[in-house]
Scaffold this motif. Sequence first.
Motif, PDB file in Angstrom:
ATOM      1  N   LYS A   1       0.805  -1.224   0.000  1.00  0.00           N
ATOM      2  CA  LYS A   1       0.000   0.000   0.000  1.00  0.00           C
ATOM      3  C   LYS A   1       0.841   1.278   0.000  1.00  0.00           C
ATOM      4  CE  LYS A   1      -4.026  -2.149   2.173  1.00  0.00           C
ATOM      5  NZ  LYS A   1      -5.022  -2.080   3.269  1.00  0.00           N
ATOM      6  N   MET A   2       2.111   1.176  -0.374  1.00  0.00           N
ATOM      7  CA  MET A   2       2.949   2.364  -0.510  1.00  0.00           C
ATOM      8  C   MET A   2       2.854   2.887  -1.935  1.00  0.00           C
ATOM      9  SD  MET A   2       4.221   2.853   2.481  1.00  0.00           S
ATOM     10  CE  MET A   2       5.603   3.951   2.265  1.00  0.00           C
ATOM     11  N   LYS A   3       2.698   4.201  -2.093  1.00  0.00           N
ATOM     12  CA  LYS A   3       2.538   4.790  -3.421  1.00  0.00           C
ATOM     13  C   LYS A   3       3.838   4.806  -4.207  1.00  0.00           C
ATOM     14  CE  LYS A   3      -1.329   7.825  -2.229  1.00  0.00           C
ATOM     15  NZ  LYS A   3      -1.783   9.224  -2.156  1.00  0.00           N
ATOM     16  N   ASN A   4       4.973   4.919  -3.507  1.00  0.00           N
ATOM     17  CA  ASN A   4       6.265   5.018  -4.168  1.00  0.00           C
ATOM     18  C   ASN A   4       7.009   3.696  -4.132  1.00  0.00           C
ATOM     19  OD1 ASN A   4       6.701   8.083  -4.763  1.00  0.00           O
ATOM     20  ND2 ASN A   4       5.841   8.008  -2.708  1.00  0.00           N
ATOM     21  N   ALA A   5       7.940   3.534  -5.068  1.00  0.00           N
ATOM     22  CA  ALA A   5       8.716   2.303  -5.161  1.00  0.00           C
ATOM     23  C   ALA A   5       9.548   2.105  -3.900  1.00  0.00           C
ATOM     24  CB  ALA A   5       9.621   2.349  -6.388  1.00  0.00           C
ATOM     25  N   ARG A   6       9.798   0.865  -3.583  1.00  0.00           N
ATOM     26  CA  ARG A   6      10.541   0.542  -2.351  1.00  0.00           C
ATOM     27  C   ARG A   6      11.934   1.142  -2.353  1.00  0.00           C
ATOM     28  NH1 ARG A   6      12.242  -5.662  -3.505  1.00  0.00           N
ATOM     29  NH2 ARG A   6      12.929  -5.298  -5.629  1.00  0.00           N
ATOM     30  N   GLU A   7      12.562   1.253  -3.542  1.00  0.00           N
ATOM     31  CA  GLU A   7      13.901   1.852  -3.629  1.00  0.00           C
ATOM     32  C   GLU A   7      13.875   3.324  -3.218  1.00  0.00           C
ATOM     33  OE1 GLU A   7      13.790  -1.659  -6.372  1.00  0.00           O
ATOM     34  OE2 GLU A   7      12.495   0.085  -6.048  1.00  0.00           O
ATOM     35  N   ILE A   8      12.808   4.038  -3.604  1.00  0.00           N
ATOM     36  CA  ILE A   8      12.675   5.452  -3.256  1.00  0.00           C
ATOM     37  C   ILE A   8      12.454   5.610  -1.760  1.00  0.00           C
ATOM     38  CG2 ILE A   8      11.321   7.541  -3.634  1.00  0.00           C
ATOM     39  CD1 ILE A   8      12.985   6.655  -6.050  1.00  0.00           C
ATOM     40  N   VAL A   9      11.599   4.793  -1.188  1.00  0.00           N
ATOM     41  CA  VAL A   9      11.323   4.851   0.249  1.00  0.00           C
ATOM     42  C   VAL A   9      12.599   4.560   1.039  1.00  0.00           C
ATOM     43  CG1 VAL A   9      10.012   3.822   2.141  1.00  0.00           C
ATOM     44  CG2 VAL A   9       8.906   4.203  -0.073  1.00  0.00           C
TER      45      VAL A   9
ATOM     46  N   MET B   1      21.425  -1.221  -0.570  1.00  0.00           N
ATOM     47  CA  MET B   1      20.035  -1.029  -0.122  1.00  0.00           C
ATOM     48  C   MET B   1      19.737  -1.795   1.173  1.00  0.00           C
ATOM     49  SD  MET B   1      19.044   1.066  -2.406  1.00  0.00           S
ATOM     50  CE  MET B   1      17.288   1.231  -2.163  1.00  0.00           C
ATOM     51  N   PRO B   2      20.505  -1.533   2.248  1.00  0.00           N
ATOM     52  CA  PRO B   2      20.296  -2.294   3.491  1.00  0.00           C
ATOM     53  C   PRO B   2      18.940  -2.052   4.137  1.00  0.00           C
ATOM     54  CG  PRO B   2      21.836  -0.470   3.830  1.00  0.00           C
ATOM     55  CD  PRO B   2      21.601  -0.567   2.366  1.00  0.00           C
ATOM     56  N   TRP B   3      18.408  -0.827   4.040  1.00  0.00           N
ATOM     57  CA  TRP B   3      17.098  -0.566   4.633  1.00  0.00           C
ATOM     58  C   TRP B   3      16.009  -1.351   3.919  1.00  0.00           C
ATOM     59  CZ3 TRP B   3      15.186   1.374   8.957  1.00  0.00           C
ATOM     60  CH2 TRP B   3      16.007   2.171   9.764  1.00  0.00           C
ATOM     61  N   MET B   4      16.079  -1.412   2.601  1.00  0.00           N
ATOM     62  CA  MET B   4      15.090  -2.166   1.837  1.00  0.00           C
ATOM     63  C   MET B   4      15.154  -3.642   2.204  1.00  0.00           C
ATOM     64  SD  MET B   4      14.535  -2.246  -2.304  1.00  0.00           S
ATOM     65  CE  MET B   4      15.945  -3.282  -2.679  1.00  0.00           C
ATOM     66  N   TRP B   5      16.363  -4.166   2.375  1.00  0.00           N
ATOM     67  CA  TRP B   5      16.533  -5.575   2.719  1.00  0.00           C
ATOM     68  C   TRP B   5      15.961  -5.855   4.110  1.00  0.00           C
ATOM     69  CZ3 TRP B   5      18.670  -8.629   6.442  1.00  0.00           C
ATOM     70  CH2 TRP B   5      18.866  -9.975   6.120  1.00  0.00           C
ATOM     71  N   MET B   6      16.237  -4.984   5.078  1.00  0.00           N
ATOM     72  CA  MET B   6      15.757  -5.210   6.445  1.00  0.00           C
ATOM     73  C   MET B   6      14.238  -5.123   6.527  1.00  0.00           C
ATOM     74  SD  MET B   6      18.562  -3.450   9.009  1.00  0.00           S
ATOM     75  CE  MET B   6      18.673  -1.867   8.169  1.00  0.00           C
ATOM     76  N   ILE B   7      13.648  -4.204   5.768  1.00  0.00           N
ATOM     77  CA  ILE B   7      12.184  -4.088   5.754  1.00  0.00           C
ATOM     78  C   ILE B   7      11.568  -5.352   5.162  1.00  0.00           C
ATOM     79  CG2 ILE B   7      10.248  -2.828   4.717  1.00  0.00           C
ATOM     80  CD1 ILE B   7      12.085  -0.305   4.873  1.00  0.00           C
ATOM     81  N   SER B   8      12.131  -5.836   4.053  1.00  0.00           N
ATOM     82  CA  SER B   8      11.626  -7.059   3.431  1.00  0.00           C
ATOM     83  C   SER B   8      11.829  -8.271   4.335  1.00  0.00           C
ATOM     84  CB  SER B   8      12.326  -7.281   2.085  1.00  0.00           C
ATOM     85  OG  SER B   8      12.018  -6.253   1.180  1.00  0.00           O
ATOM     86  N   LYS B   9      12.951  -8.314   5.036  1.00  0.00           N
ATOM     87  CA  LYS B   9      13.228  -9.419   5.958  1.00  0.00           C
ATOM     88  C   LYS B   9      12.240  -9.419   7.122  1.00  0.00           C
ATOM     89  CE  LYS B   9      15.944 -12.879   7.124  1.00  0.00           C
ATOM     90  NZ  LYS B   9      16.099 -14.070   6.246  1.00  0.00           N
TER      91      LYS B   9
END
Length: 299
Positions: A59-67, A279-287
């Motif tokens: 439900k995020m409007k922007n791509a995960r890389e941008i966030v 992209m460590p933040w993206m990885w941790m969020i997905s994990k």
Amino acid sequence: MTILLLSVDMSKPDFVVCHKCKYTKTKYHAVRRNKSGDKKIYRCLRCSSFTTPDDGFKKMKNAREIVSAGIELYYAGVSLRETSNILKRLFGINVSWMSILRWVRKYSKYVKKFTNMKRPNLSGKWSVDEKFVKIKGKKGYIWLVKDKKRGFVIRYVLSDNRRGSNAGKLFRKAKKVGNPKSINRDKYAGYPRQVRKHFPDADDNVSKGFWHKHNNNSIESTNGEFNQRYKTMRCFGSTKSANEIIDGWITHHNFVKRDRKRNKTNAQRVGIKEVPDKMPWMWMISKTAFINNLQSANF
């Protein structure tokens, strides 16, 4: 066994958790295309509801890389408005500074579940210190305990006063992670009693200056790093936002920021090596989403 975590991965996951009944037997239905990328839709074989695999950015409007980039820029010391300007210049995306603040607060709290599950291999030499901050115009203190040799921030406590009992709260939280052989501290009178109470076998070392053998330079350096983030804010808006932002800053300090001399993160120095460099933040969020899916699944 894997769960589909990344929205750009169009391969069939081993199982998808239904958002309604938490059943894991689903069937592919269609692809939903939106601004943040293509996402597969599955139909639950039990309740027939449609669901999209949760990769942490649902439900995020922007791509995960941008966030993820917005969060990392913020914790690197860039102001919210400048972060918004950078995202617009580099990616052509109009994001308000308030949206970035919501990302920061949401995911700083979200990834705490993942970071708290990690058990660092600490050196046994700890440093403790407190730092003055403002919370909604009133004074407050952040109490930090850190591994002196490996730079890993172990735990923190946020308080509205400078009583020694807050050091006791900090030590009780840190005790769940490990026990030190020695604790370096400043001359604040509230520490000795709490050190004797919670760590009676540890050496109580008092720092007497920059060149002293029991100096507190390591944690003072961490306070300076925190100031890079705090000085652009001037104060915290509330105790809740302060806790969320401090949680995220500690995650950034431990798992993202690299030591210039050793070219390693503090997490890698204590044996936690699974977080990637890119992209460590993206990885941790997905994990974290993976952990939530796994815990809620009804197999």
